[in-house]
Design a protein around this motif. Structure first.
Motif, PDB file in Angstrom:
ATOM      1  N   PRO A   4       0.822  -1.215   0.000  1.00 35.97           N
ATOM      2  CA  PRO A   4       0.000   0.000   0.000  1.00 35.97           C
ATOM      3  C   PRO A   4       0.856   1.264   0.000  1.00 35.97           C
ATOM      4  O   PRO A   4       1.942   1.308   0.591  1.00 35.97           O
ATOM      5  CB  PRO A   4      -0.796  -0.127   1.302  1.00 35.97           C
ATOM      6  CG  PRO A   4       0.069  -0.938   2.202  1.00 35.97           C
ATOM      7  CD  PRO A   4       0.843  -1.887   1.307  1.00 35.97           C
ATOM      8  N   GLU A   5       0.339   2.290  -0.642  1.00 36.45           N
ATOM      9  CA  GLU A   5       1.062   3.560  -0.745  1.00 36.45           C
ATOM     10  C   GLU A   5       1.299   4.178   0.628  1.00 36.45           C
ATOM     11  O   GLU A   5       2.362   4.761   0.887  1.00 36.45           O
ATOM     12  CB  GLU A   5       0.269   4.517  -1.630  1.00 36.45           C
ATOM     13  CG  GLU A   5       0.913   5.879  -1.791  1.00 36.45           C
ATOM     14  CD  GLU A   5       0.057   6.828  -2.613  1.00 36.45           C
ATOM     15  OE1 GLU A   5       0.491   7.971  -2.819  1.00 36.45           O
ATOM     16  OE2 GLU A   5      -1.048   6.417  -3.044  1.00 36.45           O
ATOM     17  N   SER A   6       0.331   4.055   1.524  1.00 37.52           N
ATOM     18  CA  SER A   6       0.470   4.678   2.846  1.00 37.52           C
ATOM     19  C   SER A   6       1.667   4.121   3.598  1.00 37.52           C
ATOM     20  O   SER A   6       2.357   4.861   4.324  1.00 37.52           O
ATOM     21  CB  SER A   6      -0.807   4.465   3.655  1.00 37.52           C
ATOM     22  OG  SER A   6      -1.082   3.070   3.799  1.00 37.52           O
ATOM     23  N   THR A  18      -0.032  10.355  -6.352  1.00 36.81           N
ATOM     24  CA  THR A  18       0.115   8.910  -6.518  1.00 36.81           C
ATOM     25  C   THR A  18       0.615   8.565  -7.909  1.00 36.81           C
ATOM     26  O   THR A  18       1.531   7.744  -8.062  1.00 36.81           O
ATOM     27  CB  THR A  18      -1.240   8.214  -6.263  1.00 36.81           C
ATOM     28  OG1 THR A  18      -1.643   8.474  -4.921  1.00 36.81           O
ATOM     29  CG2 THR A  18      -1.134   6.720  -6.483  1.00 36.81           C
ATOM     30  N   ALA A 157      -9.200   3.518   5.739  1.00 41.19           N
ATOM     31  CA  ALA A 157      -8.229   3.982   4.735  1.00 41.19           C
ATOM     32  C   ALA A 157      -8.390   3.217   3.424  1.00 41.19           C
ATOM     33  O   ALA A 157      -7.425   2.727   2.844  1.00 41.19           O
ATOM     34  CB  ALA A 157      -6.805   3.837   5.266  1.00 41.19           C
ATOM     35  N   ASP A 160      -6.665   4.272   0.081  1.00 42.29           N
ATOM     36  CA  ASP A 160      -5.240   3.970  -0.107  1.00 42.29           C
ATOM     37  C   ASP A 160      -5.064   3.244  -1.438  1.00 42.29           C
ATOM     38  O   ASP A 160      -5.971   2.554  -1.916  1.00 42.29           O
ATOM     39  CB  ASP A 160      -4.751   3.099   1.049  1.00 42.29           C
ATOM     40  CG  ASP A 160      -3.240   3.117   1.180  1.00 42.29           C
ATOM     41  OD1 ASP A 160      -2.578   3.785   0.364  1.00 42.29           O
ATOM     42  OD2 ASP A 160      -2.728   2.452   2.102  1.00 42.29           O
TER      43      ASP A 160
END
Length: 805
Positions: A4-6, A18, A157, A160
């Motif tokens: 995940p980006e987070s 992103t 979230a 995400d």
């Protein structure tokens, strides 16, 4: 690799969107294969708390719930989930909400309705209904601290983004979230959060004795005992969510912790049930006859080429690949042994494929894992175990036998500029390397770098040049037109292209197939008569162990595949290389010593040649159908067919193909024994030709249109049964006609059922039509008769023919 980006931004958070972050990674050599949200879009789903849940008056399996979603008034919602109870917080879809599409592909809209006479003002959702997972066993229970009335997408979230990277084998240092963050920091200049590994103070002095008997297998082995853990402890939701977003299912807390650290820092580890270990551990190569039941349930046999971790009684683990079932942690586990090691990549490479499976651990170890941080990562794992499962850690045991040498690599700035194709300065090169944590020293335009222990891909100058180029930015490379003159290679007029051959075969009704060049060994011996095929050192599958010397086996496999799927007519061809041993071949830029690699074209026909139709009652394709296709393929060259033998073909229905006195291929019906072995209802007809013979063609030359009408004469000849068509026509064309004979062809054959006055039982009558002409005059009867007499006399002299009647 998926993450995940987070999580990535916790280590490095550049001021990029992103999409910009994905583009930066791709241009830096870490291709982003896919970007997608954690959950598909849905609206009006909020955190609700069940305040009351009573049995439905008219349905045993339904409950009528009063749900608080922060709107002041409670909502009346009917629910059939077994875990619907007072006090839990769950996703609540309000009237008007739009949920992700179901199996029909259409969005699901929530409306005000009644269930068994009770009004329902929304829906309580499971994880499957929100497409967060496949779990449909009950409502998705949200954390107890979730704010009532909050949007579920924000609470979980769900906006995400999941990154999926397609990494090349040299990027082992990026097989972790921290590794990718390290690359982002180098590419963007944003600060990197350096992890801290606080040491866990030992609470006891117990150690497990470990012997590393194979230093060429294991360079470093570290571990510690943790006592009194709670194996039934539940993994915290944040841990479960992160693993799920990396594509990993939650198992147990201990297993989840090990997997989590692997995704976080690229460190595969293993947690043994300490009480199930018999005596001491020995890290060694396997011994013939030893077996091991793995965690996936498979039982494998090891030998001296596979590394293992064994105790005094048995093998307990496949080194660097997968642990064994005998020492796996369970609900009864009390004491564990945490292990982290450095396995030499060459000792792990290819071992998983021997057992037809792959693991995340093996994928990383065969590419190279940092040997310098085993202790730090065990400290991190221990801290997580104590925080989640409790327990008391023991002292660390660390054995170092042999580690990779960090050999300095030099980079010439002038060479870098030449390879990259743009001017770069020494300062630019040094800055790029420093950002990648590759500190260098410089002297006279030469930079010397000692690679860090996690970079197994930097061994030569070109590796450093690549690092400089991707940090500077491939998009900054100038567009430069070619400086060398370009001369088009014209195709000789006497040769047609391979594409023309493919188009011609397609016009004849064949479909092209493309098959592997490596095939089953028994195909070579049975279908090609090749007792010494070229074997592969590392086949991708056991049934693809040798290089093919014929295309016929591949076509038969295609036929079998189609027949198994109820195809009733198959016409396929392939143009491809075959491989023969040939000691005369030397190594060049396009050849390999001892191996000849000609290109051939082969075809196969099965079933009715024209398909099912009312005007045709033919039983199926025969030899002469494919013979005609071969003649059309070789045209305008004249092909000759001679009875022959081939291992794959019917002894009496097989012919070799000749052009200008050279054998160029074979055509025939499949041998009955292979038809029976392949379980084919009918025999297919096949051909295989050298592509060079097929692509060769005669250059057209001008000839004036004849001004005078040709003359035709038919002659009936009696010959013995054994005399062939080719022999008769060869004798006809050898006759001395003064150039008058233009064409001759056989148009009738008669064989009597019983002997007659002019024809014996061992004889046959053949009729041949002769075409005679001159370009400058009309033929006279005398000239025609003389030419016919010359033909008859020549045929009589060569094949013993006589005129009939």
């Amino acid at each position: 690799m998926q993450f995940p980006e987070s999580w990535l931004r916790e280590f490095c958070n550049p001021p990029l969107s992103t999409q910009q972050l994905a583009d930066t990674l791709t241009m830096g050599g870490l291709e982003v294969e896919d970007l997608r949200p954690v959950a598909p879009p849905f609206t009006k789903v909020f955190v609700g708390e069940i305040k009351e849940a009573v049995k439905h008056p008219d349905a045993d399996k339904l409950r009528v719930c009063q749900v608080d979603v922060g709107q002041g008034a409670l909502l009346n919602i009917v629910c059939g989930a077994p875990n619907a109870r007072v006090g839990i917080k769950v996703p609540t879809a309000l009237v008007g909400a739009e949920l992700p599409p179901g199996d029909d592909g259409k969005p699901f809209h929530i409306k005000l309705g009644k269930l068994r006479g009770v009004e329902s003002q929304g829906m309580l959702c499971s994880a499957r209904e929100l497409q967060l997972s496949d779990d449909h066993g009950g409502l998705l229970e949200l954390p107890a601290d979730a704010a009532v009335g909050a949007d579920v997408r924000e609470t979980l979230a769900l906006d995400d983004t999941l990154f999926t990277l397609k990494l090349t084998p040299n990027l082992a240092h990026a097989l972790s979230v921290y590794g990718v963050a390290r690359e982002i920091s180098a590419l963007t200049g944003s600060p990197l959060m350096q992890p801290r590994f606080e040491a866990v103070q030992p609470a006891h002095d117990a150690k497990l004795k470990v012997t590393v008997s194979a230093p060429d297998l294991c360079g470093r082995f570290s571990g510690r005992i943790v006592r009194n853990v709670n194996p039934k402890a539940k993994s915290p939701q944040w841990l479960v969510d992160r693993l799920a977003r990396c594509g990993q299912r939650s198992v147990t807390a201990l297993v989840d912790i090990s997997n989590y650290v692997m995704f976080e820092f690229g460190r595969p580890s293993h947690i043994f049930d300490y009480d199930k270990i018999h005596g001491a551990l020995d890290v060694r190569w396997g011994r013939p006859g030893e077996s091991l039941k793995l965690l996936n349930g498979n039982t494998v046999t090891v030998d001296g080429n596979v590394g293992v971790i064994a105790d005094d009684a048995q093998v307990e683990s496949l080194a660097g690949i997968m642990g064994g079932d005998a020492t796996a942690v369970s609900d009864d586990t009390k004491n564990v042994y945490v292990e982290a090691a450095f396995w030499w990549p060459k000792a792990i490479q290819g071992r998983s494929r021997r057992y037809n499976f792959s693991t995340d651990a093996g994928h990383r170890f065969e590419r190279g894992v940092d040997p310098s941080l085993t202790l730090e990562h065990i400290e991190h794992i221990t801290r997580l175990i104590i925080d989640i499962c409790g327990g008391e850690a023991g002292p660390m045991d660390d054995q170092v036998t042999s580690l990779p040498e960090r050999t300095p690599v030099t980079l010439r700035v002038s060479r870098a500029a030449k390879v990259i194709g743009m001017h770069v300065t020494e300062a630019q090169c040094k800055d790029a390397l420093d950002r990648l944590d590759l500190p260098s020293t410089s002297k006279d335009g030469v930079l010397t770098v000692t690679p860090p222990p996690y970079r197994f891909d930097i061994t030569i100058e070109e590796d450093l040049i690549e690092e400089v180029a991707r940090v500077i930015g491939y998009e900054k490379l100038p567009t430069t037109a070619p400086l060398a003159p370009i001369t088009a290679r014209m195709q000789p007029e006497a040769r047609r292209s391979r594409f023309a051959v493919r188009r011609l075969l397609a016009a004849l009704g064949f479909q092209e197939t493309i098959n592997f060049s490596f095939v089953e060994a028994h195909w070579e011996s049975e279908l090609a008569g090749n007792s010494d095929p070229i074997k592969l050192l590392n086949p991708i599958a056991s049934q693809m162990s040798v290089m093919r010397s014929s295309l016929l086996g591949s076509l038969l496999q295609v036929l079998k595949f189609n027949l198994d799927r109820k195809a009733d007519r198959v016409r396929v061809f392939e143009v491809g290389r075959v491989f023969h041993r040939d000691a005369s071949v030397i190594t060049t830029d396009i050849t390999v010593k001892g191996i000849r690699q000609p290109i051939r074209v082969a075809g196969l026909a099965y079933g009715d040649p024209d398909g099912l139709q009312w005007a045709s009652r033919r039983p199926g394709v025969d030899f002469y159908d494919i013979k005609g296709d071969v003649e059309a393929l070789l045209s305008p060259l004249k092909a000759q067919f001679k009875a022959s033998a081939h291992p794959a073909m019917h002894p009496g229905r097989c012919a070799s193909v000749w052009v200008d006195g050279t054998e160029v291929g074979v055509v025939g019906e499949l041998h009955p024994r292979w038809r029976q072995k392949w379980e084919l209802p009918h025999a297919p007809v096949l051909f295989e030709l050298d592509l060079d013979a097929v692509t060769a063609r005669q250059v057209a030359s001008f000839e004036p249109v004849p001004k005078f009408q040709p003359a035709q004469r038919d002659i009936a000849l009696i010959v013995k049964d054994h005399v062939t068509h080719d022999a008769i026509l060869a004798a006809v064309h050898r006759a001395s006609t003064g150039g008058l004979l233009q064409d001759a062809f056989l148009f009738d054959v008669y064989k009597p059922k019983q002997a007659s006055a002019g024809l014996g039982l061992d004889e046959k009558s053949v009729a041949v039509r002769l075409t005679l002409s001159r370009a400058d005059a009309t033929l006279t009867d005398e000239q025609i008769d003389a030419a016919v007499k010359s033909v008859v006399d020549n045929v009589a002299g060569h094949v013993g023919a006589r005129m009939r009647g």
